[in-house]
Design an enzyme around this catalytic site. Structure first.
Site, PDB file in Angstrom:
ATOM      1  N   ASP A   1       8.955 -15.540   1.131  1.00 39.47           N
ATOM      2  CA  ASP A   1      10.260 -15.013   1.523  1.00 39.47           C
ATOM      3  C   ASP A   1      10.599 -15.513   2.941  1.00 39.47           C
ATOM      4  O   ASP A   1      10.503 -16.707   3.210  1.00 39.47           O
ATOM      5  CB  ASP A   1      10.245 -13.480   1.438  1.00 39.47           C
ATOM      6  CG  ASP A   1      11.616 -12.854   1.626  1.00 39.47           C
ATOM      7  OD1 ASP A   1      12.416 -12.888   0.673  1.00 39.47           O
ATOM      8  OD2 ASP A   1      11.893 -12.342   2.724  1.00 39.47           O
TER       9      ASP A   1
ATOM     10  N   TYR B   1      19.220 -11.954   9.043  1.00 46.19           N
ATOM     11  CA  TYR B   1      20.149 -12.596   8.112  1.00 46.19           C
ATOM     12  C   TYR B   1      21.446 -12.989   8.816  1.00 46.19           C
ATOM     13  O   TYR B   1      22.008 -14.061   8.548  1.00 46.19           O
ATOM     14  CB  TYR B   1      20.431 -11.658   6.930  1.00 46.19           C
ATOM     15  CG  TYR B   1      19.226 -11.492   6.041  1.00 46.19           C
ATOM     16  CD1 TYR B   1      19.020 -12.340   4.958  1.00 46.19           C
ATOM     17  CD2 TYR B   1      18.277 -10.501   6.286  1.00 46.19           C
ATOM     18  CE1 TYR B   1      17.904 -12.207   4.138  1.00 46.19           C
ATOM     19  CE2 TYR B   1      17.159 -10.364   5.483  1.00 46.19           C
ATOM     20  CZ  TYR B   1      16.977 -11.222   4.418  1.00 46.19           C
ATOM     21  OH  TYR B   1      15.860 -11.091   3.617  1.00 46.19           O
TER      22      TYR B   1
ATOM     23  N   HIS C   1       8.037 -11.418  -6.597  1.00 46.18           N
ATOM     24  CA  HIS C   1       8.312 -11.732  -5.201  1.00 46.18           C
ATOM     25  C   HIS C   1       7.243 -11.233  -4.232  1.00 46.18           C
ATOM     26  O   HIS C   1       7.051 -11.812  -3.172  1.00 46.18           O
ATOM     27  CB  HIS C   1       9.663 -11.117  -4.828  1.00 46.18           C
ATOM     28  CG  HIS C   1      10.233 -11.627  -3.550  1.00 46.18           C
ATOM     29  ND1 HIS C   1      10.653 -12.933  -3.385  1.00 46.18           N
ATOM     30  CD2 HIS C   1      10.462 -11.020  -2.353  1.00 46.18           C
ATOM     31  CE1 HIS C   1      11.113 -13.102  -2.159  1.00 46.18           C
ATOM     32  NE2 HIS C   1      11.014 -11.964  -1.508  1.00 46.18           N
TER      33      HIS C   1
END
Length: 637
Positions: free
Chosen positions: A234, A381, A438
């Site tokens: 990730d 982000y 994930h």
């Protein structure tokens, strides 16, 4: 046509040609010319001003503490939470975290989660903090014991969002277990990325993945490691990849459980064009992980809504998540359901406990809650997807650090090795897993530890190969002209000189016992043997376990398997066909007959035809059945 018209036609032709040449040139530059390496300030200050030039640079112990004040406040919020709206009938997790099951999680958190016991659990490893570029950066440091005779290997493990350092607690015992047969011992460093958990957040905009990469590299130098290995997934993959790209002199190898390129133009064009003929891009078994693209893009869009919010309004969503434990749990734990397996959203409980325990999940939540860092963690982000701090440029810059990926079936994105090699010039191998998603280190800790260990061993061999003296004789596969120069071992361990096959037509195949192609290939190889043995055809089968572990057995197991199927052709010792450890014969075969999209072997049952002079003359992909070769083989009788 008069002279004026001819002149106009000639000028038009010249103009069109110039436009076409310029268009081709700019398209080539757009897709294939990498950008220059961005300048990274390795001393940029992220703490408050005025800058403290004499700030403490020591490494200080840290103890994870859940204070009574915090615990009492949390319990009050859990107890007095507002009633949730009941879910629609039979929706499972398709509308998000099911409120009915969320009530059960909240009850467990309030009544059964033992805060002091979990505090002790988190403190089982040594925690430290040190100030890097104005920020206190937290990290765990686990040094190996009983290292006599072993090489100590520094490995940094990088978490993602919405994970934390807690992700690695279950994999660490496997990595730190004594493994003298590997002759290595892992020294593990697990930091909290800036703004996550016990690592401070920047006080000003601009601290994105590239800037985090600088901080992490400086942290490793502070600890005393100028050279080290990286593992990440990730956001940890993104930061790790940037470190390997920007600081290759410090990175010995990069292992990722999220092997993707988000913005490499040529790789994405390659994958998109590959949807027209998927067999040129990926094997039949793995094509459903990538194609049809519409299905996978649809899932990615559905699961990436959080990213659009956090890239634009992290502070807004952070208010609710920081103030409500129920909101934080619903927002984060929903990812542990649908990102582990998209089918989980059909279940009323999201199948959360199929792969995780509530203690594991709540430990991770507690790190966000106790430190009040969910807002600061989401800011990365906003720092990633903007014009000034576009970290995606690093996806387009080649990386020469040896790289290894592990691909879990239900990961949010999948890309073939051929696409990844556009950036990772030394992409050594992918491990393909038929389950998992994930949060790999939590889902399959033992498998992850084994894969990391195998990768590090391959990385070491890669560097040893590179360090060979220049006056050494070149390897045999580089100088050989025919297969007759190679010696192989039979399945019984006997040396076999391939010169013994002089005058025969050879069909050389890598085989596996547990592949979807096994039944058809073994049956048809037998048929070819029976029909053309008298004409001089010899089939040489080499078992290989490099493709999804589909040939795991011993030589005895393989022999028993082939005897049950009446195999009469020649069987040899299990070998690697890709990577540094590939058998020299297979390196020669790949060099002599490159594949459509690269010389590596794509899957089990790749086939090479060698003529009566020992020269490889044909190559066939795994999906080509043996009997389809009959017409081509007839050319060599």
């Amino acid at each position: 046509m008069n002279s004026n018209e001819k002149n106009k036609s000639f000028k038009s032709f010249i103009l069109i040609t110039v436009i076409q040449v310029l268009s081709a040139y700019y398209l080539y530059r757009f897709f294939f010319i990498p950008p220059d390496m961005p300048a990274l300030d390795t001393e940029q200050w992220w703490g408050p001003y005025p800058m403290d030039l004499d700030h403490d640079k020591s490494i200080r112990p840290l103890t994870i503490e859940f204070s009574d004040v915090m615990i009492n406040d949390l319990r009050e919020r859990l107890l007095h939470r507002r009633p949730l709206q009941p879910p629609l009938e039979n929706v499972g997790f398709t509308y998000g975290f099911n409120p009915r099951y969320l009530n059960q999680v909240m009850e467990y958190w309030h009544n059964k989660y033992n805060f002091k016991e979990r505090e002790q659990f988190l403190n089982q490893y040594d925690h430290f903090v040190t100030n890097i570029q104005g920020l206190d950066i937290h990290f765990m440091h686990i040094k190996p014991k009983n290292v006599a005779g072993l090489e100590v290997v520094p490995l940094i493990m990088l978490h993602g969002w919405p994970g934390s350092f807690r992700e690695f607690y279950d994999v660490i015992p496997y990595l730190t277990a004594e493994q003298p047969e590997q002759k290595i011992a892992f020294e593990i460093i697990v930091p909290s990325l800036p703004g996550f958990g016990y690592s401070q957040a920047s006080v000003r905009p601009g601290l994105g993945p590239a800037e985090m990469a600088v901080i992490i590299n400086n942290l490793m130098k502070r600890i005393g490691h100028d050279k080290y290995y990286i593992q990440g997934g990730d956001l940890g993959h993104t930061v790790g990849s940037i470190i390997a790209t920007a600081f290759p002199e410090n990175v010995l190898g990069f292992h990722t459980n999220f092997p993707v390129l988000l913005s490499h133009r040529a790789a994405l064009l390659y994958i998109t064009c590959g949807s027209l003929i998927p067999s040129l891009i990926e094997t039949k078994e793995l094509q459903p992980r990538l194609y049809p693209l519409s299905e996978h893009w649809s899932r990615l869009i559905e699961e990436s809504g959080y990213m659009h919010i956090q890239a634009t309004k992290p502070e807004t969503v952070g208010v609710g998540l920081s103030d409500s434990p129920a909101g934080l749990a619903a927002y984060i734990l929903e990812k542990f359901s649908t990102w582990t397996n998209p089918g989980n959203k059909k279940a009323g409980d999201g199948n959360l406990l199929k792969k995780f325990s509530l203690n594991q999940l709540l430990d991770n939540l507690m790190i966000y809650w106790a430190t009040n860092t969910v807002t600061t963690s989401m800011r990365v982000y906003a720092e990633s997807f903007n014009e000034k701090q576009n970290f995606l440029i690093f996806d387009r810059i080649p990386t020469n650090v040896p790289t290894w990926g592990i691909k879990f079936k239900y990961e949010l994105m999948y890309q073939p090795d051929t696409a990844l090699s556009f950036k990772y010039k030394e992409y050594l191998q992918s491990t393909v897993v038929e389950d998992g998603g994930h949060f790999a280190a939590m889902e399959y800790p033992e498998l992850m530890a084994k894969d990391i260990t195998q990768a590090v061993i391959k990385f070491q061999k890669f560097w040893n190969f590179e360090k060979q003296e220049s006056n050494e004789a070149p390897p045999l596969h580089e100088t050989a002209r025919t297969v007759y120069e190679f010696t192989v071992k039979s399945i019984n361990g006997r040396d076999v000189k391939l010169s013994d096959y002089k005058g025969n037509v050879l069909l050389i195949v890598n085989v596996a016992s547990q592949c979807g192609l096994t039944a058809t290939n073994y049956q048809q190889l037998n048929e070819l043997h029976e029909k053309y043995h008298q004409k001089g055809l010899r089939i040489l089968a080499f078992p290989c376990n490099q493709f999804n572990g589909q040939e795991p057995g011993t030589a005895k197991d393989i022999l028993n398997f082939t005897k049950d199927r009446g195999v009469k052709f020649d069987l040899f010792e299990k070998v690697d066909v890709n990577g540094d450890n590939a058998h020299p014969l297979w390196k020669f075969l790949k060099k002599a007959q490159s594949g459509t999209i690269g010389d590596f072997i794509k899957w089990n049952f790749s086939k090479f035809v060698v003529d009566r002079n020992g020269v490889p003359v044909e190559r066939y992909a795994p999906h080509v059945n043996p009997l389809d070769l009959e017409k081509d083989l007839a050319k060599y009788w």
